[in-house]
Design a protein around this motif. Structure first.
Motif, mmCIF file in Angstrom:
data_model
loop_
_atom_site.group_PDB
_atom_site.id
_atom_site.type_symbol
_atom_site.label_atom_id
_atom_site.label_comp_id
_atom_site.label_asym_id
_atom_site.label_seq_id
_atom_site.Cartn_x
_atom_site.Cartn_y
_atom_site.Cartn_z
ATOM 1 N N LYS A 135 -16.037 9.466 1.165
ATOM 2 C CA LYS A 135 -16.131 8.540 2.508
ATOM 3 C C LYS A 135 -17.384 8.121 2.999
ATOM 4 O O LYS A 135 -17.762 8.689 3.640
ATOM 5 N N GLY A 146 -17.813 1.814 7.068
ATOM 6 C CA GLY A 146 -18.983 0.520 6.421
ATOM 7 C C GLY A 146 -19.740 0.507 7.165
ATOM 8 O O GLY A 146 -21.280 0.226 6.927
ATOM 9 N N GLY A 188 -15.794 -1.105 8.235
ATOM 10 C CA GLY A 188 -15.854 -1.160 9.860
ATOM 11 C C GLY A 188 -16.724 -1.857 10.050
ATOM 12 O O GLY A 188 -17.242 -2.593 11.058
ATOM 13 N N ARG A 245 -12.492 -4.475 11.422
ATOM 14 C CA ARG A 245 -11.143 -3.308 11.269
ATOM 15 C C ARG A 245 -10.440 -4.638 11.895
ATOM 16 O O ARG A 245 -9.945 -5.018 12.819
ATOM 17 N N GLY A 246 -9.202 -3.941 11.315
ATOM 18 C CA GLY A 246 -7.758 -4.197 11.744
ATOM 19 C C GLY A 246 -7.233 -4.414 13.334
ATOM 20 O O GLY A 246 -6.459 -5.273 13.831
ATOM 21 N N ASP A 281 -5.218 -6.084 9.286
ATOM 22 C CA ASP A 281 -5.502 -4.547 8.173
ATOM 23 C C ASP A 281 -5.435 -5.074 6.935
ATOM 24 O O ASP A 281 -6.929 -4.802 6.394
ATOM 25 N N MET A 307 -9.441 -4.974 4.795
ATOM 26 C CA MET A 307 -8.894 -4.215 3.770
ATOM 27 C C MET A 307 -9.945 -4.706 2.659
ATOM 28 O O MET A 307 -10.753 -4.502 1.736
ATOM 29 N N ALA A 351 -10.228 -1.765 -0.450
ATOM 30 C CA ALA A 351 -8.945 -1.550 -0.029
ATOM 31 C C ALA A 351 -8.099 -0.659 0.000
ATOM 32 O O ALA A 351 -7.475 -0.127 0.459
ATOM 33 N N GLY A 352 -8.602 1.004 0.539
ATOM 34 C CA GLY A 352 -7.942 1.788 0.712
ATOM 35 C C GLY A 352 -6.721 2.554 0.012
ATOM 36 O O GLY A 352 -6.806 2.046 -0.880
ATOM 37 N N THR A 353 -6.038 1.808 1.173
ATOM 38 C CA THR A 353 -4.312 2.625 0.636
ATOM 39 C C THR A 353 -3.478 0.829 -0.007
ATOM 40 O O THR A 353 -2.702 1.489 -1.333
ATOM 41 N N GLY A 354 -3.792 -0.066 0.128
ATOM 42 C CA GLY A 354 -3.456 -0.753 -0.041
ATOM 43 C C GLY A 354 -1.861 -1.422 0.192
ATOM 44 O O GLY A 354 -1.715 -2.460 0.868
ATOM 45 N N VAL A 355 -2.386 -0.546 1.926
ATOM 46 C CA VAL A 355 -1.418 -1.586 3.167
ATOM 47 C C VAL A 355 -1.979 -0.962 3.969
ATOM 48 O O VAL A 355 -2.698 -0.093 4.165
ATOM 49 N N PRO A 356 -1.387 -1.010 5.288
ATOM 50 C CA PRO A 356 -1.817 -1.473 7.055
ATOM 51 C C PRO A 356 -1.195 -0.678 7.552
ATOM 52 O O PRO A 356 -0.563 0.352 7.482
ATOM 53 N N THR A 406 -5.923 3.574 7.859
ATOM 54 C CA THR A 406 -7.707 3.537 7.133
ATOM 55 C C THR A 406 -8.011 4.433 6.337
ATOM 56 O O THR A 406 -7.361 4.643 5.876
ATOM 57 N N ASP A 409 -9.994 6.225 6.028
ATOM 58 C CA ASP A 409 -9.813 7.415 5.725
ATOM 59 C C ASP A 409 -8.388 8.112 5.186
ATOM 60 O O ASP A 409 -8.662 9.357 4.074
HETATM 61 N N1 UDP Z 1 -7.645 -0.116 6.350
HETATM 62 C C1 UDP Z 1 -5.923 -0.450 6.100
HETATM 63 N N2 UDP Z 1 -5.303 0.029 5.225
HETATM 64 C C2 UDP Z 1 -6.326 1.192 4.663
HETATM 65 C C3 UDP Z 1 -7.259 0.895 5.008
HETATM 66 C C4 UDP Z 1 -8.561 0.097 5.401
HETATM 67 O O1 UDP Z 1 -5.285 -1.663 6.390
HETATM 68 O O2 UDP Z 1 -5.389 1.894 3.958
HETATM 69 C C5 UDP Z 1 -7.904 -1.717 7.313
HETATM 70 C C6 UDP Z 1 -7.709 -1.730 8.565
HETATM 71 O O3 UDP Z 1 -7.380 -2.652 9.197
HETATM 72 C C7 UDP Z 1 -9.309 -0.836 9.172
HETATM 73 C C8 UDP Z 1 -10.065 -1.453 8.029
HETATM 74 O O4 UDP Z 1 -8.887 -1.895 6.678
HETATM 75 O O5 UDP Z 1 -9.519 -0.772 9.961
HETATM 76 C C9 UDP Z 1 -11.962 -1.217 7.729
HETATM 77 O O6 UDP Z 1 -11.861 0.134 7.196
HETATM 78 P P1 UDP Z 1 -11.574 1.213 7.869
HETATM 79 O O7 UDP Z 1 -11.334 1.211 9.376
HETATM 80 O O8 UDP Z 1 -11.614 2.428 7.709
HETATM 81 O O9 UDP Z 1 -13.435 1.324 7.785
HETATM 82 P P2 UDP Z 1 -14.669 2.215 8.438
HETATM 83 O O10 UDP Z 1 -14.342 2.346 9.777
HETATM 84 O O11 UDP Z 1 -14.439 3.478 6.913
HETATM 85 O O12 UDP Z 1 -16.094 1.385 8.180
#
Ligand code: UDP
Length: 246
Positions: free
Chosen positions: A12, A15, A55, A59-60, A74, A78, A133-138, A141, A143
Motif C-alpha cells: 500500500k 499518494g 492523497g 481526498r474526499g 470520495d 478514487m 480506485a480502492g474498494t470502488g465505494v465511498p 479509504t 487502506d
Molecule cells: N476513496 C474512496 N473509497 C475507496 C478508496 C478511496 O472513497 O475505497 C477516496 C477517498 O475520498 C480518499 C481518496 O479516495 O480520500 C484517496 O484515497 P486515500 O485518501 O486513501 O489516499 P492516500 O492517503 O493513501 O494517498
C-alpha cells in the motif's frame, strides 16, 4: 543470499509518496523511485499487488470541507488513484516489469475492471497487479481497499509504506529517546489512539482475519527490499508476532 520472507505481498503506497518535492500532483522522479523499489522485490521473485492512494491529488474529506457532497468527493478521490496507478504502471513497464492495472471503478479504456480471479491469474503469471480506485465505494479509504484486496488475493502481508520507519512509543521527531517497536499486536495498535498505522476499519479487518501488517518507510531507497528480506526495519503488526518472527 537471504530469501524473501513473503511470497505474495500487498504493497500500500500513499499518494504522498508520488509527490517528490511538489506540494500537489505527481513527480515523475518520485514515481520512478517507487517503481525501482518495486522492481527490487519483483526481481527476488515476490508476487506484488500494489494498492495506490490518491492523497497527492484529492481526498474526499478535503472536498467535503470545501462543500462538495462527501460521496461525490470520495469518487473524485478514487479517480485520483487511477491517475497514480497509470503513472506507476508506466514507470514499472519502463523498467521491464510486466504489469496489469485493474480498477474498482470500471474504466475499460485505461484499466481492466477488478476481477479477483483474473488478478490471481496475473500474479501467477508473474505480473505486478496495480489496483486502482480502492474498494470502488465511498466513505472509506485506500487502506480499507488494501486490507480487503490482501485478504481476497491471499497475500501474506500488507506492507504499509509510511513517512516514519515504523511505530514508535513516542513521536521520534520530538523525542530523541523514542523507541521503535519491532513487533506489535493488533490489540495494542487499536487500543492506543496515539498509534496510527492504518485506518481503524482497515486494521480491524486485518486483525479479524489474521492478516499481518508491516509498517515501513518507503522514502529511503532499498527499504522495501530490506523489509521483504526480513532486515530489522519497520514494525510488524500481527496477532501472533512471536511465531511469525521465529
Ligand atoms: N476513496 C474512496 N473509497 C475507496 C478508496 C478511496 O472513497 O475505497 C477516496 C477517498 O475520498 C480518499 C481518496 O479516495 O480520500 C484517496 O484515497 P486515500 O485518501 O486513501 O489516499 P492516500 O492517503 O493513501 O494517498
Amino acid at each position: 543470499m537471504a530469501s524473501p520472507r513473503f511470497k505474495r505481498v500487498l504493497l500500500k503506497v500513499g499518494g504522498e509518496s508520488l509527490l517528490g518535492d511538489r506540494e500537489y500532483g505527481i513527480s515523475p522522479m518520485a514515481v520512478m523511485d517507487v517503481a525501482k523499489q518495486i522492481k527490487d522485490i519483483y526481481d527476488l521473485g515476490v508476487q506484488v499487488v500494489l494498492v495506490i492512494g490518491g492523497g497527492n491529488i484529492f481526498r474526499g474529506i478535503s472536498g467535503e470541507k470545501g462543500g462538495i457532497d462527501r460521496a461525490t468527493a470520495d469518487y473524485m478521490g478514487m479517480l485520483a488513484t487511477v491517475m497514480n496507478a497509470l503513472a506507476l504502471q508506466d514507470a514499472l513497464e519502463k523498467l521491464s516489469v510486466p504489469t496489469r492495472a485493474q480498477s474498482a471503478l470500471t474504466m475499460p479504456a485505461v484499466a481492466e475492471p477488478f476481477v479477483r480471479r483474473r488478478a490471481l491469474r496475473h500474479l501467477e503469471k508473474g505480473r505486478v497487479v496495480i489496483l486502482a480506485a480502492g474498494t470502488g465505494v465511498p466513505y472509506v479509504t485506500t487502506d480499507t481497499g488494501a486490507a480487503l484486496h490482501a485478504l481476497e488475493l491471499h497475500c501474506d502481508v500488507v506492507m504499509k509504506a509510511t513517512k516514519v520507519d515504523g511505530v514508535y512509543d513516542k513521536n521520534p521527531a520530538k523525542h530523541k529517546d523514542a523507541k521503535r517497536f519491532k513487533t506489535l499486536k493488533f490489540m495494542d495498535v487499536l487500543k492506543d489512539e496515539n498509534i496510527a498505522v492504518m485506518d481503524n476499519s482497515a486494521m480491524a479487518m486485518c486483525m479479524e482475519n489474521k492478516m499481518p501488517v508491516m509498517v515501513f518507510e518507503l522514502f529511503k531507497s532499498g527499504n522495501l527490499k530490506k523489509a521483504v528480506l526480513g532486515e530489522d526495519i519497520g514494525t510488524y503488526v500481527a496477532t501472533d508476532v512471536e511465531s511469525v518472527l521465529a
